[in-house]
Scaffold this motif. Structure first.
Motif, mmCIF file in Angstrom:
data_model
loop_
_atom_site.group_PDB
_atom_site.id
_atom_site.type_symbol
_atom_site.label_atom_id
_atom_site.label_comp_id
_atom_site.label_asym_id
_atom_site.label_seq_id
_atom_site.Cartn_x
_atom_site.Cartn_y
_atom_site.Cartn_z
ATOM 1 N N ALA A 83 -80.867 42.833 48.921
ATOM 2 C CA ALA A 83 -81.912 43.746 48.450
ATOM 3 C C ALA A 83 -81.345 45.125 48.163
ATOM 4 C CB ALA A 83 -83.028 43.843 49.492
ATOM 5 N N ALA A 84 -80.403 45.570 48.994
ATOM 6 C CA ALA A 84 -79.772 46.871 48.767
ATOM 7 C C ALA A 84 -78.968 46.862 47.472
ATOM 8 C CB ALA A 84 -78.875 47.230 49.954
ATOM 9 N N ILE A 85 -78.242 45.787 47.237
ATOM 10 C CA ILE A 85 -77.470 45.656 45.996
ATOM 11 C C ILE A 85 -78.394 45.741 44.789
ATOM 12 C CG2 ILE A 85 -76.201 43.977 44.571
ATOM 13 C CD1 ILE A 85 -74.816 43.064 47.193
ATOM 14 N N GLU A 86 -79.457 44.975 44.807
ATOM 15 C CA GLU A 86 -80.373 44.945 43.660
ATOM 16 C C GLU A 86 -81.073 46.291 43.470
ATOM 17 O OE1 GLU A 86 -82.815 41.652 44.687
ATOM 18 O OE2 GLU A 86 -81.205 40.182 44.369
ATOM 19 N N THR A 87 -81.401 46.962 44.569
ATOM 20 C CA THR A 87 -82.091 48.249 44.481
ATOM 21 C C THR A 87 -81.174 49.329 43.933
ATOM 22 O OG1 THR A 87 -83.501 47.647 46.359
ATOM 23 C CG2 THR A 87 -83.403 49.972 45.769
ATOM 24 N N VAL A 88 -79.965 49.426 44.466
ATOM 25 C CA VAL A 88 -79.017 50.435 43.980
ATOM 26 C C VAL A 88 -78.673 50.183 42.520
ATOM 27 C CG1 VAL A 88 -76.720 51.431 44.253
ATOM 28 C CG2 VAL A 88 -78.072 50.871 46.275
ATOM 29 N N ALA A 89 -78.473 48.916 42.153
ATOM 30 C CA ALA A 89 -78.155 48.583 40.764
ATOM 31 C C ALA A 89 -79.298 48.956 39.833
ATOM 32 C CB ALA A 89 -77.838 47.094 40.639
ATOM 33 N N GLU A 90 -80.525 48.811 40.311
ATOM 34 C CA GLU A 90 -81.696 49.054 39.461
ATOM 35 C C GLU A 90 -82.074 50.529 39.364
ATOM 36 O OE1 GLU A 90 -86.487 47.985 39.441
ATOM 37 O OE2 GLU A 90 -85.105 46.772 40.641
ATOM 38 N N VAL A 91 -82.114 51.233 40.500
ATOM 39 C CA VAL A 91 -82.647 52.614 40.484
ATOM 40 C C VAL A 91 -81.582 53.669 40.705
ATOM 41 C CG1 VAL A 91 -84.868 51.764 41.301
ATOM 42 C CG2 VAL A 91 -83.229 52.680 42.965
ATOM 43 N N GLY A 92 -80.361 53.283 41.037
ATOM 44 C CA GLY A 92 -79.299 54.245 41.268
ATOM 45 C C GLY A 92 -79.138 54.588 42.730
ATOM 46 N N TYR A 93 -78.060 55.287 43.027
ATOM 47 C CA TYR A 93 -77.702 55.608 44.411
ATOM 48 C C TYR A 93 -78.724 56.533 45.067
ATOM 49 C CZ TYR A 93 -75.143 57.719 48.296
ATOM 50 O OH TYR A 93 -74.773 58.183 49.540
ATOM 51 N N ALA A 94 -79.054 57.626 44.396
ATOM 52 C CA ALA A 94 -79.906 58.654 45.008
ATOM 53 C C ALA A 94 -81.304 58.143 45.320
ATOM 54 C CB ALA A 94 -79.977 59.880 44.101
ATOM 55 N N GLN A 95 -81.820 57.259 44.494
ATOM 56 C CA GLN A 95 -83.192 56.777 44.652
ATOM 57 C C GLN A 95 -83.311 55.565 45.577
ATOM 58 O OE1 GLN A 95 -85.688 58.546 43.378
ATOM 59 N NE2 GLN A 95 -84.116 59.959 42.630
ATOM 60 N N ALA A 96 -82.198 55.043 46.016
ATOM 61 C CA ALA A 96 -82.221 53.816 46.833
ATOM 62 C C ALA A 96 -82.405 54.166 48.305
ATOM 63 C CB ALA A 96 -80.945 53.014 46.613
ATOM 64 N N SER A 97 -83.609 54.543 48.676
ATOM 65 C CA SER A 97 -83.929 54.862 50.069
ATOM 66 C C SER A 97 -84.086 53.567 50.869
ATOM 67 C CB SER A 97 -85.218 55.661 50.138
ATOM 68 O OG SER A 97 -86.309 54.871 49.684
ATOM 69 N N LEU A 98 -84.030 53.706 52.199
ATOM 70 C CA LEU A 98 -84.251 52.532 53.040
ATOM 71 C C LEU A 98 -85.651 51.964 52.828
ATOM 72 C CD1 LEU A 98 -82.586 53.394 56.475
ATOM 73 C CD2 LEU A 98 -81.715 51.938 54.644
ATOM 74 N N GLY A 99 -86.634 52.848 52.623
ATOM 75 C CA GLY A 99 -87.983 52.380 52.367
ATOM 76 C C GLY A 99 -88.073 51.549 51.109
ATOM 77 N N ARG A 100 -87.374 51.997 50.072
ATOM 78 C CA ARG A 100 -87.392 51.275 48.800
ATOM 79 C C ARG A 100 -86.685 49.933 48.935
ATOM 80 N NH1 ARG A 100 -87.191 54.899 43.502
ATOM 81 N NH2 ARG A 100 -88.272 53.458 42.103
ATOM 82 N N ILE A 101 -85.575 49.932 49.650
ATOM 83 C CA ILE A 101 -84.850 48.681 49.879
ATOM 84 C C ILE A 101 -85.713 47.711 50.673
ATOM 85 C CG2 ILE A 101 -82.847 47.651 51.039
ATOM 86 C CD1 ILE A 101 -81.347 50.309 50.390
ATOM 87 N N ALA A 102 -86.415 48.234 51.678
ATOM 88 C CA ALA A 102 -87.291 47.385 52.487
ATOM 89 C C ALA A 102 -88.393 46.775 51.639
ATOM 90 C CB ALA A 102 -87.886 48.206 53.634
ATOM 91 N N ARG A 103 -89.003 47.582 50.774
ATOM 92 C CA ARG A 103 -90.061 47.051 49.906
ATOM 93 C C ARG A 103 -89.518 45.968 48.988
ATOM 94 N NH1 ARG A 103 -91.414 52.502 49.770
ATOM 95 N NH2 ARG A 103 -90.484 52.790 47.698
ATOM 96 N N HIS A 104 -88.317 46.183 48.466
ATOM 97 C CA HIS A 104 -87.700 45.197 47.584
ATOM 98 C C HIS A 104 -87.467 43.883 48.331
ATOM 99 C CE1 HIS A 104 -85.398 44.072 43.953
ATOM 100 N NE2 HIS A 104 -84.675 43.357 44.798
#
Length: 203
Positions: free
Chosen positions: A23-44
């Motif tokens: 999920a972290a890989i997909e989130t960082v790849a999609e929204v970028g480093y700065a926007q990839a918060s733990l909350g966002r990764i958790a939601r993903h």
């Protein structure tokens, strides 16, 4: 029976950690480093943030594991291909081709890794993965020295050539990151030919 019960939590935990890393890989790849918060990764991942906190100390720990996972997976793909080759010339060609073909098949992993490596800093503000190319360069130096010992390659300083090979692969991937239409297989073929001509021993 008791041993089976004890093993179950470790298997479940490993599966959960793998899910979070994916999920972290997909989130960082999609929204970028700065926007990839733990909350966002958790939601993903479809889990609560507290689940991530149970398996990873903090965001730094998670991102460190993401990069290590990509490195480990790419090496697991490359290493058996290298073992099959008996010549240094063959191994150099496989290194270039396999590095590019693996990333071509794993774009999200590559994009996440690059964004983390280029941005993630330690407690004193230094890039956390500044030394990450060294493992690849060291292995390339071994291949080049083998080729010189076996008489396949001409005399040259191995490290500058190893660094050049590494940077050529990185340059190909950088272009592909900007334009996914680039044919990495064709790019790899050109690099293999270029470094074959650059390293071969005159006959």
């Amino acid at each position: 029976m008791r041993s089976e019960i004890r093993k179950s939590p470790s298997f479940i935990e490993a599966a959960r950690r793998a899910q979070i890393i994916a999920a972290a890989i997909e989130t960082v790849a999609e929204v970028g480093y700065a926007q990839a918060s733990l909350g966002r990764i958790a939601r993903h991942a479809g889990i609560s943030k507290s689940v991530i906190s149970y398996h990873f100390a903090d965001k730094d720990d998670l991102l460190q594991q993401v990069v290590r996972q990509v490195f480990d997976d790419s090496w697991a793909y490359l290493e058996p291909l290298l073992r099959r080759e008996t010549t240094a010339r063959g191994r150099l060609g496989v290194w270039i081709t396999a590095e590019l073909s693996y990333m071509a098949a794993h774009r999200a992993q590559f994009m996440a890794m690059v964004r983390i490596v280029e941005n993630h800093r330690n407690a004193v503000g230094e890039l956390s993965f500044a030394d990450s190319p060294e493992e690849s360069i060291t292995e390339l130096v071994k291949i080049l020295r083998q080729g010189q010992r076996d008489g396949e390659f001409r005399g040259f300083a191995p490290r500058p050539i190893a660094v050049t090979v590494f940077q050529a692969i990185t340059g190909a991937l950088d272009e592909w990151a900007r334009d996914p239409r680039i044919d990495l297989a064709a790019y790899a073929a050109e690099l293999v030919t270029a470094f074959d001509l650059a390293t071969r021993r005159d006959t």
